[in-house]
Design a protein around this motif. Structure first.
Motif, short mmCIF file in Angstrom:
data_model
loop_
_atom_site.label_atom_id
_atom_site.label_comp_id
_atom_site.label_asym_id
_atom_site.label_seq_id
_atom_site.Cartn_x
_atom_site.Cartn_y
_atom_site.Cartn_z
N LYS B 185 71.03 -26.62 20.53
CA LYS B 185 70.96 -26.69 22.01
C LYS B 185 71.52 -28.02 22.54
N VAL B 186 70.73 -28.73 23.34
CA VAL B 186 71.22 -29.95 24.00
C VAL B 186 71.55 -31.03 22.97
N LYS B 187 70.71 -31.11 21.95
CA LYS B 187 70.92 -32.14 20.93
C LYS B 187 72.27 -31.91 20.21
N GLY B 188 72.58 -30.65 19.99
CA GLY B 188 73.84 -30.28 19.35
C GLY B 188 75.02 -30.68 20.21
N VAL B 189 74.88 -30.46 21.51
CA VAL B 189 75.96 -30.83 22.43
C VAL B 189 76.16 -32.34 22.41
N LEU B 190 75.05 -33.06 22.45
CA LEU B 190 75.14 -34.53 22.44
C LEU B 190 75.75 -35.02 21.12
N ASN B 191 75.36 -34.38 20.04
CA ASN B 191 75.92 -34.74 18.73
C ASN B 191 77.43 -34.54 18.71
N THR B 192 77.88 -33.45 19.33
CA THR B 192 79.31 -33.16 19.35
C THR B 192 80.04 -34.13 20.28
N LEU B 193 79.45 -34.36 21.46
CA LEU B 193 80.11 -35.25 22.43
C LEU B 193 80.20 -36.69 21.93
N LYS B 194 79.28 -37.04 21.04
CA LYS B 194 79.28 -38.38 20.42
C LYS B 194 80.62 -38.62 19.72
N ASP B 195 81.17 -37.56 19.14
CA ASP B 195 82.46 -37.68 18.45
C ASP B 195 83.59 -37.25 19.39
N PHE B 196 83.62 -37.90 20.57
CA PHE B 196 84.60 -37.45 21.59
C PHE B 196 86.04 -37.69 21.15
N SER B 197 86.22 -38.59 20.18
CA SER B 197 87.60 -38.88 19.75
C SER B 197 88.12 -37.83 18.76
N LEU B 198 87.24 -36.94 18.37
CA LEU B 198 87.59 -35.97 17.33
C LEU B 198 88.81 -35.10 17.68
N PRO B 199 88.86 -34.50 18.88
CA PRO B 199 90.03 -33.66 19.18
C PRO B 199 91.32 -34.45 19.13
#
Lengths: 159, 288
Positions: B185-199
């Motif tokens: 849920k929200v934690k997963g989104v935050l975990n993903t957004l943390k790696d914003f440089s990934l794309p």
């Protein structure tokens, strides 16, 4: 945009990739994965069945081994039981025979006694009859003694 | 074959090669018409050379490659689905073993790097891996298409186009994000957004790797002196190896990040563990 980045073309690439994903998932990856999973399940079931059979046969083997090791003892027990039973039966038969013989002897004794009593009674009655008859004869005749002798003589002649 | 015949054959072979070389040297100076700077710039940016997509848009040649690769993949998948998959056997033949190996490879990669929710991930990385591999190999065929300016161009790998690489990177990031949303849920989104440089890193890694092959090959072909024999090795080095390496790198990275964002939080694991332990105690008590 710098580096000739074009959002429309990026979207066209993404559209193409989503299309490719659909094709791959529905035509290739999905069916192949399904087949592989079913085969995996087939082997797992087979493995499970083999394990169960093995466990069962191991258990049966252990049971038979236990039975086999106890069979000597079992035979001895059965043998002694049979001997004991036969001995009891023999004793019972002998006992019954003895009782029967005793009863027969007793019966015979009773019969003989009865017969003896009957013959004694009969003889007594016969003697009494003779005596009373003789007495009557004596009473009727003049000389009872002579009459008695005549009568006795007559009887002995008749015999 | 007699010795005499062999000698004649060798001489004919050598004469043909020399004649061809002479022809190449004597006919025009095509390379000099367009300076190397221009060639390199165009190979990277595709500013000048455009190809028409169904007459609707003028696009980079890489996009045409992408649609052709999808078409090839569609035909291959359709044939496999109709003619081969229904005849699959428990003990596989050569073709079945190859297909199963490919599917199993990506499925294992997904399940080993992302133990939770890896069903969709397996399908995604299979597609991405196949796309990168086939797309990169596709470059070797040198399919020619007409450009909008009237000439022809040899189609490059779809991901040697920066738009294609960005599309791929963004798609992978979105897949990771969707895994995070579904898993945590929200934690997963935050975990993903943390790696914003990934794309960005994913896109440019792909772009750089695949473009390097195209650029080196272009360079080798530009100078005639190195355009014999060497391109074979260069082509193998920069195309085949990149096809394998980049397919592996992108799928591995995607599955790793996906696994990270879909992993249940330690609190949840602890709770489940505690729950399991209680169950075990109860079972033990019931048993004895």
């Amino acid at each position: 945009m710098p580096l000739n980045i074009n959002i429309q073309q990026v979207l066209l690439h993404m559209f193409n990739f989503v299309l490719l994903f659909g094709i791959s998932y529905f035509l290739l990856y999905g069916p192949v994965k399904k087949f592989m999973d079913s085969r995996k399940k087939y082997y797992e079931d087979m493995d499970e069945a083999a394990r169960e059979n093995l466990e069962m046969s191991e258990k049966m083997r252990a049971d038979y081994e236990t039975k086999l090791s106890n069979v000597g003892e079992e035979i001895d027990t059965l043998k002694s039981e049979a001997v004991k039973e036969a001995s009891e039966r023999r004793e019972e038969i002998v006992k019954n025979a003895r009782e029967e013989a005793k009863a027969i002897v007793e019966e015979a004794r009773k019969q003989s006694e009865l017969e003896h009593e009957r013959s004694v009674t009969s003889a007594k009655q016969e003697i009494e009859a003779y005596v009373s008859k003789a007495a009557e004869e004596i009473v009727k005749e003049k000389d009872p003694y002579a009459s008695f002798l005549d009568a006795a003589k007559k009887d002995s002649n008749n015999e | 074959m007699s010795k005499k015949k062999k000698t004649v054959s060798l001489i004919v072979f050598a004469v043909i090669l020399i004649a061809l070389l002479a022809g190449i040297v004597l006919t025009g100076h095509a390379g000099e018409e367009e300076p190397i700077k221009e060639v390199m710039r165009d190979a990277v940016l595709h500013e000048k050379v455009k190809v028409s997509l169904f007459g609707l848009f003028d696009v980079n040649p890489g996009l045409i490659s992408a649609y052709i690769v999808t078409g090839i993949f569609f035909i291959f998948s359709l044939i496999t689905r109709i003619f081969f998959i229904p005849r699959f056997k428990i003990v596989p033949g050569k073709f079945q073993a190859l297909i199963e190996k490919a599917v199993g490879l990506f499925d294992d990669l997904a399940s080993s790097n992302s133990p939770h929710r890896n069903g969709f991930l397996g399908a995604y990385i299979f597609t991405a891996g196949a796309y990168i591999f086939v797309g990169t190999i596709f470059e070797l065929f040198g399919v020619q298409v007409p450009t909008t300016s009237g000439g022809t161009i040899s189609l490059p790998a779809p991901l040697a186009d920066i738009n294609g690489a960005i599309g791929m990177g963004v798609m992978s990031y979105l897949v990771i994000l969707s895994g995070g949303i579904v898993g945590n849920k929200v934690k997963g989104v935050l975990n993903t957004l943390k790696d914003f440089s990934l794309p960005i890193s994913m896109s440019f890694r792909l772009f750089g790797a695949l473009l390097s092959g195209a650029l080196v090959t272009e360079l080798v072909y530009y100078y005639m002196a190195v355009s014999f024999v060497i391109p074979v090795f260069v082509g193998v080095m920069f195309t085949l190896l990149h096809a394998l390496i980049q397919a592996y790198v992108l799928t591995m990275l995607t599955s790793l990040f996906y696994g990270e964002v879909t992993e249940p939080s330690p609190k949840k694991i602890k709770k489940n563990k505690h729950h399991n332990t209680n169950h075990e105690v109860e079972r033990y008590e019931n048993q004895y």
